[in-house]
Motif scaffolding. Structure first.
Motif, PDB file in Angstrom:
ATOM      1  N   VAL A  93       0.840  -1.203   0.000  1.00 31.22           N
ATOM      2  CA  VAL A  93       0.000   0.000   0.000  1.00 31.22           C
ATOM      3  C   VAL A  93       0.871   1.249   0.000  1.00 31.22           C
ATOM      4  O   VAL A  93       0.636   2.197  -0.756  1.00 31.22           O
ATOM      5  CB  VAL A  93      -0.946   0.017   1.217  1.00 31.22           C
ATOM      6  CG1 VAL A  93      -1.830   1.241   1.184  1.00 31.22           C
ATOM      7  CG2 VAL A  93      -1.790  -1.242   1.258  1.00 31.22           C
ATOM      8  N   SER A  94       1.887   1.250   0.840  1.00 36.60           N
ATOM      9  CA  SER A  94       2.801   2.388   0.890  1.00 36.60           C
ATOM     10  C   SER A  94       3.539   2.537  -0.435  1.00 36.60           C
ATOM     11  O   SER A  94       3.730   3.665  -0.926  1.00 36.60           O
ATOM     12  CB  SER A  94       3.797   2.213   2.043  1.00 36.60           C
ATOM     13  OG  SER A  94       4.727   3.284   2.072  1.00 36.60           O
ATOM     14  N   GLY A  95       3.931   1.414  -1.033  1.00 35.51           N
ATOM     15  CA  GLY A  95       4.601   1.472  -2.320  1.00 35.51           C
ATOM     16  C   GLY A  95       3.732   2.098  -3.395  1.00 35.51           C
ATOM     17  O   GLY A  95       4.206   2.889  -4.219  1.00 35.51           O
ATOM     18  N   LEU A  96       2.460   1.762  -3.388  1.00 38.08           N
ATOM     19  CA  LEU A  96       1.531   2.352  -4.349  1.00 38.08           C
ATOM     20  C   LEU A  96       1.396   3.857  -4.130  1.00 38.08           C
ATOM     21  O   LEU A  96       1.451   4.647  -5.080  1.00 38.08           O
ATOM     22  CB  LEU A  96       0.161   1.683  -4.224  1.00 38.08           C
ATOM     23  CG  LEU A  96       0.061   0.255  -4.746  1.00 38.08           C
ATOM     24  CD1 LEU A  96      -1.205  -0.417  -4.224  1.00 38.08           C
ATOM     25  CD2 LEU A  96       0.086   0.229  -6.272  1.00 38.08           C
ATOM     26  N   MET A  97       1.230   4.269  -2.873  1.00 39.86           N
ATOM     27  CA  MET A  97       1.044   5.691  -2.591  1.00 39.86           C
ATOM     28  C   MET A  97       2.308   6.476  -2.909  1.00 39.86           C
ATOM     29  O   MET A  97       2.236   7.594  -3.449  1.00 39.86           O
ATOM     30  CB  MET A  97       0.644   5.884  -1.129  1.00 39.86           C
ATOM     31  CG  MET A  97       0.141   7.288  -0.819  1.00 39.86           C
ATOM     32  SD  MET A  97      -1.427   7.640  -1.670  1.00 39.86           S
ATOM     33  CE  MET A  97      -1.441   9.415  -1.690  1.00 39.86           C
ATOM     34  N   LEU A  98       3.469   5.913  -2.601  1.00 44.60           N
ATOM     35  CA  LEU A  98       4.722   6.569  -2.948  1.00 44.60           C
ATOM     36  C   LEU A  98       4.830   6.777  -4.452  1.00 44.60           C
ATOM     37  O   LEU A  98       5.278   7.826  -4.923  1.00 44.60           O
ATOM     38  CB  LEU A  98       5.906   5.732  -2.452  1.00 44.60           C
ATOM     39  CG  LEU A  98       6.159   5.728  -0.947  1.00 44.60           C
ATOM     40  CD1 LEU A  98       7.047   4.550  -0.565  1.00 44.60           C
ATOM     41  CD2 LEU A  98       6.798   7.044  -0.501  1.00 44.60           C
TER      42      LEU A  98
END
Length: 385
Positions: A93-98
């Motif tokens: 999820v963090s990878g997507l938002m980044l």
């Protein structure tokens, strides 16, 4: 508070789960995770890291040994990928938002293939982008398919980003190699970035020489405008660890490190140690996970197909059976009724977009397949057939 944030829709999956979590008699299949715990030796690697006192910050991009292990793992699946193209993130999820933060300015145009896990359509909107949905279509029998011509027509020189999740949550749809080639070629011509959520690539049940679903990494050059998001959650039974990674062009990696600094600073060292251990044991863990999920799929789907009011196709990838029952109305209301009246917890299709209204998602990642059998019995009783 920004109006965009205030107006974000809440999780309809959580809404259903909240209606049933207090009931011990509910068979819960609503969340996208296995009910099997992380293997003991992976947990132990984190324990040993804590016992060594590894409780300090790490490099923004991740431990060098983990980035190297990820590069080796991905290279074995998709050809040479250097560690300088890898960033460790605090979950997929963090990878997507980044990635969204790295690529999108307010007003940018984004195309997303839907229905899809709602984070992938909410995140561009949070960034102030303009979202266009290109919907998969259900065929008779319940299989979902992409109109490739429609998708390519939607991607123009003004399209900043294409977002695609394959194998797809919730439908189980998977891109073919030829489709990926055509999409990659078209996006190069348009100057459009591709953000590929491939966290389910190892959960693939079709014959494959690489033991995974087709990946955009297989058809891309290292400098292409492509970011691939991966996670330890599904293939390694590590959903609660919040550990993932990105593969991107090498000239982007340093800048991604800056974004990580301003989001989470870094991923905890002891979590990363478990990631290193997971990749060291990947040939032991993941094939067993996939084999078990394959068995669960092959138990659940025929049972659902045997019900006269149910339409469902056998998914090629992922961990979900996506089905509908004719004439049952609003999927959120239906999912809540199934919790209350049948003790069966499923995710409503509307959680993944209007394209999936009337459908239900059943996560078949169950340690005990007999739970799936019991769940179908409860559904059959509820249907009165």
């Amino acid at each position: 508070m920004r109006a965009t944030v205030v107006n974000l829709g809440e999780s309809k999956i959580r809404e259903v789960a909240n209606a049933g979590m207090a009931r011990s008699d509910v068979l819960a299949f609503w969340f996208g995770e296995s009910d099997e715990v992380t293997p003991e030796y992976l947990r132990q690697s984190a324990v040993e890291s804590l016992q060594r006192g590894e409780t300090f910050y790490s490099h923004n991009l991740g431990l060098p040994e983990l980035r190297g292990a990820i590069a080796s793992y991905m290279s074995a699946l998709h050809g040479p990928i250097a560690a300088d193209r890898v960033a460790v993130t605090a979950g997929g999820v963090s990878g997507l938002m980044l990635s969204m933060q790295a690529l999108l300015d307010p007003g940018d145009k984004v195309v997303a293939v839907t229905p899809v896990w709602p984070n992938l359509t909410a995140q561009p909107q949070i960034m102030g982008a303009q979202l266009r949905r290109v919907a998969l279509r259900p065929r008779p029998g319940g299989e979902w398919a992409l109109d490739l011509d429609e998708l390519l027509a939607a991607i123009t020189p003004s399209t900043r980003l294409l977002v695609v999740n394959a194998p797809n949550n919730p439908t189980g749809w998977t891109l073919t190699r030829e489709e990926q080639i055509q999409i990659m070629r078209h996006c190069r011509a348009m100057g459009t970035w591709i953000l590929a959520d491939e966290v389910y690539e190892r959960l693939y049940y079709e014959p494959s020489t690489s033991s995974c679903a087709p990946s955009f990494l297989d058809v891309a050059e290292a400098a292409d405008r492509l970011i691939v998001v991966q996670s330890f959650s599904k293939s390694f039974l590590m959903t609660g660890w919040r550990l993932g990674w990105l593969v991107m062009p090498a000239d982007m990696t340093h800048h991604m490190g800056k974004l990580i600094e301003f989001n989470t600073s870094c991923t905890s060292v002891f979590t990363q140690r478990a990631g290193v251990a997971a990749l060291q044991h990947a040939s032991e863990i993941t094939p067993g996970v996939v084999s078990h999920l394959h068995r669960c799929r092959d138990i659940l789907v025929p049972l659902l197909q045997s019900l006269p009011q149910v339409e469902v196709a056998c998914p090629r990838g992922g961990m979900y059976a996506f089905f509908r029952m004719a004439g049952r109305g609003d999927s959120l209301d239906l999912a809540k009724r199934l919790v209350l009246e049948a003790g069966l917890g499923l995710a409503p299709g509307s959680a993944f977009g209007l394209e999936a209204e009337g459908w239900l998602r059943w996560c078949f990642a169950s340690r005990d397949p007999e739970r799936l059998v019991l769940g179908v019995k409860r559904l059959k009783t509820w249907l009165g057939v």
